[in-house]
Scaffold this motif. Structure first.
Motif: not given
Length: 140
Positions: A37-52
């Motif tokens: 769940q932590m990995d999913l949360a981090g990926a959601i944030h980073v993908e939005r932030f890095s635009k990819g």
């Protein structure tokens, strides 16, 4: 060592409810489920932030503080700590979200590192514009 905050830091990136299928042999929710769940949360944030797209490359400083029971609603909060040329380091906290009558309880925390990747899974650079927006938010 500094005292732990009594409330989450960062932005709410994911919520989920612990189900019976997520338990280990002792009846507590399996730690691996919480890490996922932590990995999913981090990926959601980073993908939005890095635009990819992004991929997890490291998990550091994991600490489990209390067990999670079936029916607990967990809330994952993320906060970007550092941005490199293609990587992003994120603090991820998991809190047990109770109803409004009780204080939230921190379950675990960790520092995850993600790398930005292109459609083929190759490392990609994080643009200067994105880095500047991160730096500006840190000085505000």
């Amino acid at each position: 060592m500094s005292e732990r905050p009594k409330h989450p830091e960062g932005i709410l990136s994911l919520q989920n409810i612990a189900m019976p299928a997520d338990t280990n042999w002792s009846g507590d929710v399996f730690g691996g489920w919480i890490v996922s769940q932590m990995d999913l949360a981090g990926a959601i944030h980073v993908e939005r932030f890095s635009k990819g797209r992004c991929a997890t490359i490291a998990i550091n400083q994991m600490t489990f503080l209390v067990p999670v029971k079936v029916g607990n609603v967990i809330s994952c909060y993320t906060k970007i700590l550092k941005v490199g040329s293609s990587s992003v380091q994120v603090q991820i906290e998991v809190w047990n979200s109770h109803d409004d009558s009780r204080e939230p309880v921190r379950i675990t925390e960790g520092v995850f590192t993600f790398v930005a990747v292109d459609v083929n899974g190759n490392k990609r650079l994080i643009t200067d514009e994105i880095k500047q927006s991160f730096l500006a938010s840190q000085s505000a």
